[in-house]
Design an enzyme around this catalytic site. Structure first.
Site, PDB file in Angstrom:
ATOM      1  N   GLU A 156       0.893  -1.230  -0.035  1.00 21.35           N
ATOM      2  CA  GLU A 156      -0.142   0.135  -0.065  1.00 21.35           C
ATOM      3  C   GLU A 156       0.798   1.288   0.057  1.00 21.35           C
ATOM      4  O   GLU A 156       0.447   2.391  -0.713  1.00 21.35           O
ATOM      5  CB  GLU A 156      -0.944  -0.062   1.223  1.00 21.35           C
ATOM      6  N   ASP A 200      -8.402   1.588 -10.954  1.00 23.66           N
ATOM      7  CA  ASP A 200      -6.974   1.052 -11.264  1.00 23.66           C
ATOM      8  C   ASP A 200      -6.444   0.708  -9.765  1.00 23.66           C
ATOM      9  O   ASP A 200      -6.672   1.353  -8.875  1.00 23.66           O
ATOM     10  CB  ASP A 200      -6.062   1.946 -12.030  1.00 23.66           C
ATOM     11  N   GLU A 224      -9.572  -3.089 -10.008  1.00 23.67           N
ATOM     12  CA  GLU A 224      -8.772  -3.980 -10.332  1.00 23.67           C
ATOM     13  C   GLU A 224      -7.937  -4.425  -8.809  1.00 23.67           C
ATOM     14  O   GLU A 224      -7.261  -3.631  -8.313  1.00 23.67           O
ATOM     15  CB  GLU A 224      -7.673  -3.320 -10.876  1.00 23.67           C
TER      16      GLU A 224
HETATM   17  C1  ABC Z   1       5.457  -0.352 -18.533  1.00 24.61           C
HETATM   18  C2  ABC Z   1       5.725  -0.752 -19.962  1.00 24.61           C
HETATM   19  C3  ABC Z   1       5.613  -2.387 -20.150  1.00 24.61           C
HETATM   20  C4  ABC Z   1       6.738  -2.656 -19.090  1.00 24.61           C
HETATM   21  C5  ABC Z   1       6.370  -2.413 -17.805  1.00 24.61           C
HETATM   22  C6  ABC Z   1       7.403  -2.710 -16.535  1.00 24.61           C
HETATM   23  O1  ABC Z   1       6.180  -0.905 -17.494  1.00 24.61           O
HETATM   24  O2  ABC Z   1       4.834  -0.300 -20.762  1.00 24.61           O
HETATM   25  O3  ABC Z   1       6.029  -2.635 -21.456  1.00 24.61           O
HETATM   26  O4  ABC Z   1       6.709  -4.128 -19.112  1.00 24.61           O
HETATM   27  C7  ABC Z   1       0.370   1.171 -16.949  1.00 24.61           C
HETATM   28  C8  ABC Z   1       0.720   0.814 -18.336  1.00 24.61           C
HETATM   29  C9  ABC Z   1       1.668  -0.017 -18.456  1.00 24.61           C
HETATM   30  C10 ABC Z   1       3.094   0.198 -17.979  1.00 24.61           C
HETATM   31  C11 ABC Z   1       2.785   0.747 -16.503  1.00 24.61           C
HETATM   32  C12 ABC Z   1       3.903   0.894 -15.585  1.00 24.61           C
HETATM   33  O5  ABC Z   1       1.672   1.521 -16.447  1.00 24.61           O
HETATM   34  O6  ABC Z   1      -0.704   0.312 -18.917  1.00 24.61           O
HETATM   35  O7  ABC Z   1       2.038  -0.168 -19.854  1.00 24.61           O
HETATM   36  O8  ABC Z   1       4.124  -0.637 -17.940  1.00 24.61           O
HETATM   37  O9  ABC Z   1       4.309   2.207 -15.596  1.00 24.61           O
HETATM   38  C13 ABC Z   1      -2.591  -1.633 -13.318  1.00 24.61           C
HETATM   39  C14 ABC Z   1      -3.117  -1.236 -14.891  1.00 24.61           C
HETATM   40  C15 ABC Z   1      -1.837  -1.185 -15.756  1.00 24.61           C
HETATM   41  C16 ABC Z   1      -1.069   0.139 -15.636  1.00 24.61           C
HETATM   42  C17 ABC Z   1      -0.842   0.251 -14.145  1.00 24.61           C
HETATM   43  C18 ABC Z   1      -0.218   1.317 -13.592  1.00 24.61           C
HETATM   44  C19 ABC Z   1      -1.627  -0.377 -13.080  1.00 24.61           C
HETATM   45  O10 ABC Z   1      -4.197  -2.305 -15.419  1.00 24.61           O
HETATM   46  O11 ABC Z   1      -2.349  -1.149 -17.076  1.00 24.61           O
HETATM   47  O12 ABC Z   1       0.079   0.052 -16.323  1.00 24.61           O
HETATM   48  O13 ABC Z   1      -0.894   2.495 -13.391  1.00 24.61           O
HETATM   49  C20 ABC Z   1       0.663  -4.817 -10.329  1.00 24.61           C
HETATM   50  C21 ABC Z   1      -0.406  -3.966 -10.185  1.00 24.61           C
HETATM   51  C22 ABC Z   1      -1.574  -3.735 -11.071  1.00 24.61           C
HETATM   52  C23 ABC Z   1      -1.152  -3.156 -12.099  1.00 24.61           C
HETATM   53  C24 ABC Z   1      -0.123  -4.156 -12.644  1.00 24.61           C
HETATM   54  C25 ABC Z   1       0.691  -3.770 -14.021  1.00 24.61           C
HETATM   55  O14 ABC Z   1       1.138  -4.370 -11.817  1.00 24.61           O
HETATM   56  O15 ABC Z   1      -1.142  -4.581  -8.763  1.00 24.61           O
HETATM   57  O16 ABC Z   1      -2.417  -2.868 -10.365  1.00 24.61           O
HETATM   58  N1  ABC Z   1      -2.387  -2.957 -13.348  1.00 24.61           N
HETATM   59  C26 ABC Z   1       1.534  -9.679  -9.237  1.00 24.61           C
HETATM   60  C27 ABC Z   1       1.046  -8.881  -8.212  1.00 24.61           C
HETATM   61  C28 ABC Z   1       0.369  -7.644  -8.822  1.00 24.61           C
HETATM   62  C29 ABC Z   1       1.004  -7.193  -9.858  1.00 24.61           C
HETATM   63  C30 ABC Z   1       1.359  -8.225 -11.023  1.00 24.61           C
HETATM   64  C31 ABC Z   1       1.981  -7.712 -12.338  1.00 24.61           C
HETATM   65  O17 ABC Z   1       2.199  -9.227 -10.343  1.00 24.61           O
HETATM   66  O18 ABC Z   1       0.598  -9.557  -7.349  1.00 24.61           O
HETATM   67  O19 ABC Z   1       0.010  -6.946  -7.928  1.00 24.61           O
HETATM   68  O20 ABC Z   1       0.038  -6.134 -10.516  1.00 24.61           O
HETATM   69  O21 ABC Z   1       3.236  -7.212 -11.690  1.00 24.61           O
HETATM   70  C32 ABC Z   1      -1.177 -14.667  -9.624  1.00 24.61           C
HETATM   71  C33 ABC Z   1      -0.775 -14.069  -8.421  1.00 24.61           C
HETATM   72  C34 ABC Z   1      -0.531 -12.438  -8.391  1.00 24.61           C
HETATM   73  C35 ABC Z   1       0.353 -12.121  -9.561  1.00 24.61           C
HETATM   74  C36 ABC Z   1      -0.070 -12.599 -10.797  1.00 24.61           C
HETATM   75  C37 ABC Z   1       0.971 -12.398 -12.125  1.00 24.61           C
HETATM   76  O22 ABC Z   1      -0.161 -14.139 -10.926  1.00 24.61           O
HETATM   77  O23 ABC Z   1      -1.880 -14.398  -7.341  1.00 24.61           O
HETATM   78  O24 ABC Z   1      -0.375 -11.994  -7.186  1.00 24.61           O
HETATM   79  O25 ABC Z   1       0.290 -10.661  -9.790  1.00 24.61           O
HETATM   80  O26 ABC Z   1      -1.267 -15.899  -9.849  1.00 24.61           O
HETATM   81 CA    CA Z   2      -0.380   3.234  -2.597  1.00 22.73          CA
END
Ligand code: ABC
Ligand code: CA
Length: 474
Positions: A156, A200, A224
């Protein structure tokens, strides 16, 4: 609109920059460059016929607020998640009048507008004063990147991203900041006639921030919470109306993406847990099998029978179906950014096989809602099957969906015993995906075999209207 009003809906998810241009042009768009490709709100307005003719009556669009103009790590904010100023709009997508026009164009058609919004973070810039209205380092938690997803305080209060691409974590423990956000969302919703919000990064803000945020918004909120665990997600269905159904998403991926090696029964287990643990059961969840953060189904699956089974899931369970733009065109992009292809490059072809199936699924769901007054409040049940690892029988009267992960060369059978109490003797059922019919046995039981691993969505012939678009009998 309220959560109950949204349950009747079917949502088409749009990455605004990648859907359509208002001037109708079709520029090239290399997803790997992570730049703006030109899609905008006027473009969406110009393609509402395309969306509505598939049976969708709501859209979810990218965040609308002004984003940083420059690059972070060479990437641009074409996705809209890098807020610079919550009180102005992203000029790449249009002006205030364009967003208002989109909202009224939707309402004129009886459609809803869902907008994506971000509370948790803002991108780091060299000049804090650009970040409005939170123009100072003291508005954010001090620097630390999330390092331990098992530590909720870390999740958080530390930052998403990494040193090359840091997302400053808003101090949502500060009451001034919190009140700014509550007022902002209230005004955003009323200024632009927004009907619902996709929220988000919900798990990155303390849970007790959300109830007043949701009541300030005054419309349906779906959060989300990116997790595979029903138990972790469940508490968030108290503060917001509901969540995007990620736990079942992961179960569906595991079941289908690995073909027959995946276990279909897991879908039933996880979804049954969701029905039990979520506030309002699974009725208010957003149900999806693709989105902008995960590789598309067809980036790893080529068997079209499997694809057709996966695509069916969101339309036949308790949740609100969400289709990610491009699924209907058979797009195959892998991980972000490859999964954000420009839709205009497809020519908006309405003769694609998956598009036809999606149209039928939307029509079937609408018909089910109007035929059975308790359809929307009646939780799905899974009817135990002998070959539970490769088949699933999902009942939500008048729908019975038969899914399999066996693939196009498999033969699969389902048996619905008379004890399930679904049918009368010798009743005619119609597979609304093909208009083929099957007839129940003299005891009301049902046996179905398919040879090509295709999904079936069966409805009693009596539940279909004689003149409707769905396998009309006249
Ligand atoms: C940018 C680049 C990408 C590059 C990345 C590292 O950086 O464009 O090419 O790969 C926005 C953009 C993205 C951008 C990011 C970063 O910003 O759309 O293109 O990527 O600046 C939300 C949105 C998403 C948005 C953001 C940021 C958040 O939907 O589009 O990205 O505003 C975490 C967050 C989640 C977030 C996601 C991207 O990252 O919690 O809110 N999405 C584990 C964690 C999750 C984590 C996930 C992915 O990994 O617990 O918290 O999500 O990193 C399950 C498990 C889960 C596990 C999954 C993968 O497997 O139970 O816990 O998730 O089995
Ligand atoms: Ca926070």
């Amino acid at each position: 609109a309220s959560a109950d009003e949204w349950t009747k809906r079917s949502i088409y998810q749009i990455v605004t920059d990648r859907f359509a241009l208002g001037n109708g042009s079709s520029p090239s768009c290399d997803t790997s460059e992570k730049k703006y490709c030109g899609g905008n709100w006027q473009g969406i307005i110009s393609k509402l016929d395309y969306i509505q003719s598939m049976g969708f009556d709501a859209i979810w669009i990218s965040p609308v607020v002004e984003n940083i103009d420059g690059a972070m790590s060479g990437d641009k904010a074409y996705h809209g998640y890098w807020t610079q100023n919550i009180n102005s709009l992203n000029a790449n997508f249009g002006l205030a009048d364009d967003l208002i026009s989109l909202s009224s164009a939707l309402h004129d058609r009886g459609m809803y507008l869902m907008v994506d919004i971000v509370v948790n973070h803002q991108p780091q810039t060299f000049d804090y004063s650009l970040l409005q209205p939170f123009g100072g380092a003291d508005c954010f938690h001090s620097e630390c990147f999330i390092s331990d997803y098992n530590n909720q305080t870390n999740v958080e209060q530390c930052w998403l991203g990494y040193s090359g691409l840091p997302l400053l974590d808003l101090d949502t423990e500060n009451s001034t900041t919190v009140n700014i956000m509550y007022n902002w969302i209230k005004n955003l919703v009323s200024d632009y006639g927004i009907d619902g919000l996709r929220v988000d990064t919900v798990k990155h803000v303390r849970k007790d921030f959300w109830p007043e945020f949701a009541s300030s918004a005054g419309v349906y909120t779906v959060g989300e919470v990116l997790t595979g665990e029903v138990g972790y997600a469940a508490p968030y269905t108290e503060g917001l109306d509901s969540i995007l159904d990620y736990p079942t998403y992961f179960a569906v991926q595991k079941a289908f993406i690995n073909g027959v090696s995946g276990d279909m029964a897991t879908i039933a287990e996880i979804f049954t847990e969701a029905q039990k643990q979520y506030n309002h059961g699974a009725f208010y969840v957003g149900s999806f099998v693709e989105n902008h953060d995960n590789p598309r189904i067809q980036s790893t699956v080529s068997d079209q029978s499997i694809v057709k089974n996966v695509i069916t899931w969101p339309f036949i369970n308790d949740g609100i179906p969400i289709l990610y733009y491009g699924q209907e065109q058979g797009y195959q992009g892998g991980n972000d950014p490859a999964n954000r292809e420009a839709l205009w490059l497809s020519g908006f072809d309405e003769n694609k096989p998956l598009l036809a199936q999606i149209k039928n699924l939307n029509a079937a769901r609408k018909q089910a809602i109007s035929y059975n007054p308790s359809f929307l409040n009646n939780p799905v049940t899974f009817i135990p099957q002998a070959s539970a690892s490769s088949t699933l029988a999902i009942s939500k009267p008048p729908l019975l969906a038969l899914l399999t992960n066996g693939g196009s060369s498999s033969t699969e059978s389902w048996s619905i015993p008379s004890s399930a109490g679904l049918y009368n003797a010798n009743e005619t059922l119609v597979d609304v995906l093909t208009c083929d019919t099957v007839i129940t046995g003299s005891d009301g039981s049902l046996s179905v075999t398919t040879s090509q691993g295709l999904p079936k969505v069966l409805m009693p012939a009596k539940s279909l209207s004689a003149t409707g678009s769905l396998c009309s009998t006249e």
